[in-house]
Design an enzyme around this catalytic site. Sequence first.
Site, PDB file in Angstrom:
ATOM      1  N   ARG A 166     -11.350  38.164  51.515  1.00 41.10           N
ATOM      2  CA  ARG A 166     -10.695  37.193  50.648  1.00 41.10           C
ATOM      3  C   ARG A 166     -11.642  36.040  50.285  1.00 41.10           C
ATOM      4  NH1 ARG A 166      -5.458  36.166  54.331  1.00 41.10           N
ATOM      5  NH2 ARG A 166      -7.059  36.565  55.920  1.00 41.10           N
TER       6      ARG A 166
ATOM      7  N   GLU B 103      -0.919  26.728  57.439  1.00 38.07           N
ATOM      8  CA  GLU B 103       0.271  27.264  58.096  1.00 38.07           C
ATOM      9  C   GLU B 103       1.250  26.208  58.582  1.00 38.07           C
ATOM     10  OE1 GLU B 103      -2.722  26.617  61.372  1.00 38.07           O
ATOM     11  OE2 GLU B 103      -2.775  27.367  59.301  1.00 38.07           O
TER      12      GLU B 103
ATOM     13  N   ALA C 274       2.055  38.351  64.877  1.00 39.71           N
ATOM     14  CA  ALA C 274       1.951  37.004  65.433  1.00 39.71           C
ATOM     15  C   ALA C 274       0.710  36.811  66.296  1.00 39.71           C
ATOM     16  CB  ALA C 274       3.200  36.691  66.258  1.00 39.71           C
TER      17      ALA C 274
ATOM     18  N   VAL D 214      -4.994  43.126  64.432  1.00 44.01           N
ATOM     19  CA  VAL D 214      -5.937  42.499  63.497  1.00 44.01           C
ATOM     20  C   VAL D 214      -5.405  41.128  63.079  1.00 44.01           C
ATOM     21  CG1 VAL D 214      -7.035  42.679  61.227  1.00 44.01           C
ATOM     22  CG2 VAL D 214      -6.821  44.705  62.685  1.00 44.01           C
TER      23      VAL D 214
ATOM     24  N   ASP E 299      16.989  38.921  65.341  1.00 38.78           N
ATOM     25  CA  ASP E 299      16.759  37.502  65.118  1.00 38.78           C
ATOM     26  C   ASP E 299      17.870  36.729  65.822  1.00 38.78           C
ATOM     27  OD1 ASP E 299      14.782  36.015  62.955  1.00 38.78           O
ATOM     28  OD2 ASP E 299      16.552  34.810  63.410  1.00 38.78           O
TER      29      ASP E 299
ATOM     30  N   VAL F 244       7.402  37.046  64.879  1.00 44.63           N
ATOM     31  CA  VAL F 244       8.003  35.779  65.315  1.00 44.63           C
ATOM     32  C   VAL F 244       7.051  34.624  65.024  1.00 44.63           C
ATOM     33  CG1 VAL F 244       8.899  34.505  67.295  1.00 44.63           C
ATOM     34  CG2 VAL F 244       9.298  36.973  67.105  1.00 44.63           C
TER      35      VAL F 244
ATOM     36  N   ASN G 176      -6.513  39.098  60.730  1.00 51.63           N
ATOM     37  CA  ASN G 176      -6.584  38.782  59.296  1.00 51.63           C
ATOM     38  C   ASN G 176      -6.202  40.006  58.480  1.00 51.63           C
ATOM     39  OD1 ASN G 176      -9.017  40.048  60.126  1.00 51.63           O
ATOM     40  ND2 ASN G 176     -10.122  39.243  58.372  1.00 51.63           N
TER      41      ASN G 176
ATOM     42  N   LYS H 221      -9.897  31.600  56.220  1.00 43.13           N
ATOM     43  CA  LYS H 221      -9.727  31.683  57.671  1.00 43.13           C
ATOM     44  C   LYS H 221     -10.368  30.492  58.369  1.00 43.13           C
ATOM     45  CE  LYS H 221      -7.933  34.303  59.725  1.00 43.13           C
ATOM     46  NZ  LYS H 221      -6.495  34.205  60.143  1.00 43.13           N
TER      47      LYS H 221
ATOM     48  N   SER I  92      19.044  38.671  68.790  1.00 45.71           N
ATOM     49  CA  SER I  92      17.886  38.826  69.665  1.00 45.71           C
ATOM     50  C   SER I  92      18.113  38.169  71.024  1.00 45.71           C
ATOM     51  CB  SER I  92      16.651  38.213  68.994  1.00 45.71           C
ATOM     52  OG  SER I  92      15.512  38.382  69.797  1.00 45.71           O
TER      53      SER I  92
ATOM     54  N   HIS J 213      -4.535  27.994  62.717  1.00 41.67           N
ATOM     55  CA  HIS J 213      -3.914  28.656  63.871  1.00 41.67           C
ATOM     56  C   HIS J 213      -4.500  28.134  65.188  1.00 41.67           C
ATOM     57  CE1 HIS J 213      -1.764  31.351  61.215  1.00 41.67           C
ATOM     58  NE2 HIS J 213      -2.888  31.725  60.638  1.00 41.67           N
TER      59      HIS J 213
ATOM     60  N   SER K 158       2.188  35.887  54.690  1.00 35.58           N
ATOM     61  CA  SER K 158       3.216  36.507  55.523  1.00 35.58           C
ATOM     62  C   SER K 158       3.869  37.675  54.783  1.00 35.58           C
ATOM     63  CB  SER K 158       4.278  35.471  55.911  1.00 35.58           C
ATOM     64  OG  SER K 158       3.736  34.480  56.756  1.00 35.58           O
TER      65      SER K 158
ATOM     66  N   ASP L  54      -2.330  36.098  65.771  1.00 37.84           N
ATOM     67  CA  ASP L  54      -3.219  34.957  65.521  1.00 37.84           C
ATOM     68  C   ASP L  54      -2.623  33.639  66.032  1.00 37.84           C
ATOM     69  OD1 ASP L  54      -1.279  34.724  63.581  1.00 37.84           O
ATOM     70  OD2 ASP L  54      -2.644  34.846  61.876  1.00 37.84           O
TER      71      ASP L  54
ATOM     72  N   TYR M 200      -6.487  28.146  56.694  1.00 37.33           N
ATOM     73  CA  TYR M 200      -5.666  28.541  57.837  1.00 37.33           C
ATOM     74  C   TYR M 200      -6.430  28.179  59.110  1.00 37.33           C
ATOM     75  CZ  TYR M 200      -2.536  31.319  54.877  1.00 37.33           C
ATOM     76  OH  TYR M 200      -1.628  31.719  53.938  1.00 37.33           O
TER      77      TYR M 200
END
Length: 371
Positions: free
Chosen positions: A15, A118, A268, A298, A198, A239, A300, A75, A220, A96, A134, A270, A94
């Site tokens: 990207r 994010e 989730a 992965v 959920d 999540v 990314n 990233k 959930s 994280h 997402s 990352d 991003y």
Amino acid sequence: MIVGVPKEIKTEEYRAGMVPGGVKKLVEAGHKVLVEKGVGIGSGLSDARYRAVGATIVDQVDAIWADADMIVKVKEPVEPEYERIRENQIVYTYLHLAADRTLTEKLMERKCIAIGYETIQKPDGSLPLLKPMSEVAGRMSIQVGAAVLERSNGGKGILLGGVPGVRQGRVTIIGAGVVGMNACKMAVGTGAEVDILDVNLDTLNYIDDIFLGRVTTLFSDAETIRQSVMEADLVVGAVLIPGAKAPNLVPESMVKEMEDGSVIVDVAVDQGGCIETSAPTTHDNPTFKKHGVVHYGVTNMPGAVAQTSTFALTNTTIGYATLLADLGAEKAAKADPALALGVNVFRGHITCAAVASSLSLPCRPLDELID
């Protein structure tokens, strides 16, 4: 303002931080945009297209980091980029950070202004800059999960849609946010049996209505998760707690109950992952087996479909990038509360409470730090 767009150097990240249309908007607003040579090749974008809208193409990435007031990336910075970050420089990407203490401390040490896509959050709770990736990751989770289920890739040899006379594959999606909803759409499209879990009953009611009973909606809790995971061929972890480490909802004991050759795709990962046995992987080595279950982690995922992802990302990031370039970080944060929530690190201090809590580090409210 001078805005820099360097090439991504994370493993197989194709990207680009900005498409030519985004560059054009900034240039027309009076800003200078430095673009690293070849930045868009992985997304099908030539240097000529960037040059045509007013970008300055730069051969040496160090020059971009040295001259730019704001760096726009996809990233989080990786180790070779740490020392390039300058004091007071805006790093807009991003991040994280809740799962990455090393990067957090390095951003604090460099005294930059780190803004995470994010955690930019509107008053209604939506995450506009996280949403497009997402959507991509949710849809890809089923695509890659279906491929990994093939026997040659370590899976149990299940076709998600089945065929007449043979059962369909069973998909369990944990979380019904943007990732979960997009995974659900794709899974239903394959013809699989789908459970989605959920804690928001309104969301579950909505899913039940739009899919007309085609999807099994489950509240959930630990036992419901265990039962659904144990029976699944493919489990998707979807999540999210904005800015914070993902909660561990599938402990190792549950994974041990799954059939050999089942697949887990933890979107989730990352943010630390919501499945205890998951771990970050890369596009060139995307899976590993634990307790007979194939794990795909992965960090990314959207980088594999870079052309789609780059355009989708710039559509949402360019508005805030323009605001930052026009006003500077402090005035922009004051002008837009959603953007203010995106500031994770400000001149040596963590300003995002969720990040600070996840890493057990002190937090300073942003409004105490800006004039």
